[in-house]
Design a protein around this motif. Sequence first.
Motif: not given
Length: 652
Positions: A64, A77, A80, A82-83, A87, A89, A91, A98-101
Amino acid sequence: MSLIEISDLLCLKTISTPVYQPQGDSVLYVENGIVEKTQEYYSSIYLYNSLEKTKECLIHGGKNTSPLWNREGSSFLFLSDETGKNQAYLYTLATGEIKQVSAEKQGLQQIIWHPDNLHFFYSTTRKNENSSEVFITEKIDYISNGQGLLDDEQKNVICQGKLDNFETEEITACSLGYGLHKIMTVSNDGQYLFYERFLLEDSFNQDSGLFRMNLGTKSEDWLSASAKKGMFGEAAISEGGRYVGTIGTPISYHTSNQLGLSVIDLRTQQMTSLSKKLDVQVSDFAVSDCKPTTNNSLLQWSNPLKAFFTLISIEGKVSLYCFSLEGDFESYPEVGPHVYDFTLHPTKPKALLCCSAPDSTSQLLVLDLETRKITKWLNPNQSFEEEKQFAVYQKIEAKANDGGRIPGYLVRPLEKTKQVGAPLIVNIHGGPYTMHGETFHHEIQQMAAAGYFVLLLNPRGSFGYGQDHLKGVVGKYGEEDYSDIMTALDHVLAKEPEIDENRLFVTGGSYGGFMVNWIVTQTNRFKAAITQRSMSNFVSMIGTSDIGYYFFVEENAADIIKPAKLWEKSPLAYVGQVETPVLVMHGEEDYRCPMEQAEQWYRALKYQKKEAKFIRFPNSNHELSRTGKPAFRLIRLKEMMAWFKQHDDITN
């Protein structure tokens, strides 16, 4: 106190990318390290409250990075993996949500906020997703170290995204110059985007320029047009938006050309050099195996002091420098000696600095830019450093055959056999355009802990000692650079009776690996050698290295049409003269110095019935010793120390 061990690599932590909250009371930063159990890297984002002196881990697990506050300091922003791909994210501080954007197939490289807090910009790679399973190309630059094969339609672009959905708009193509950090920045009013981009779609021309786009009309200005060529990027905008700072050079791009600092007056379009009084390299080129990736801008504007701040590699140190719009400058040498990241306070004359030293891996400090008072905030390795003994770096300097300088450092061993002289390892940096400096280097500390003197030299070709020193190696590989190393070695042996001249060893990687190969064809004075990610045959390297078709042509003033000079400069041409036992270490996916270079060198040694050993690291590229798989980095160091010990008659 105990000595540094090879396995200590797993417990070392670094701090990077500190960013002040707009109010200035709290700071986000990234802590980087290795999970000892899984031996995987991690980067966690922390919040540090400067008033209460407390820290809180907000995001942990995986990598991250790149935290960036919004204008209110209520959310940030970050990137990360993570996927599986980086991408963006969001916070939210109040809720911890936490939202993926973003959802780019190739992942994101960098992100910045749009001032409206509703949009953001990011850089990514776009490629042909419908390409055949068979690789087909018509380009000469079809491969890259760390990336592999490149699609012919692949390009780096800047896009604009929205926080409330995954809609994106592609803005422009972009590039990032060697040694720079930031591809893009946006004006305070959100009207203009500043970015770096190649000047030509020409694989043989690496020149780039600084551009500005009106985001409303999509019209574009070439801000560095007065230079016509060179490399310019890393835009930093002054308060009010009239002046734009940029790092670069007006000379056609080559890594042997120093970068300077210039300012562009947007009213007159005039570009003026601010660093012309200094014969220095702007940026951080200190060599280390514990230096984290940083995401803060290398060039920043201070509103309180009305000046630009940047980092400069000079005399083995990396220091913070301040430049006024009039070209006056001052340095802060009391901080460091290796400043590898920084950020400026939004409203006060203060700076946060990430620093390293031979006895300290990473610290976060606060510097008052007016009083020069230094306050230590965080040291993630404090307990470790209190328990360990560290080797001291002693500055040395020899005189070259032509009267020039051969600066460097002698690192003293922490334990040695008292009855006999101590052994010495000459450790040669890569590049050649980098610099041994006063920083924490786990490999060097481990060698000193094992009882070796370590000689770290900055011969001609090294950053930090001026343009003439830097360019002294171009077209002259294996000439004065070789004599510089041997002259400095003799200088040290004459002054240090504790060193046993019959217990000398040599190692190096990349260009340093080339120098190891070259050295053992010219002299037998070393008991053993270790060559890493090396170069042995410039004739074949022209066609197999990702940068071979231009870099090695420029470096050797020869090409494949007239290969005689390339062969003349190749250690492989003289392999029959090698008597030194050689350990060859190489990564299977190294496309900078391809595996075939190691294969040719090793096979030639064995064909000549020389003593040689070959270690190949799977799934590893040119960065193995710095960011490679931790388990492989440990194996690498264990094999290196075993090779030296095996060939040291005193210890056998």
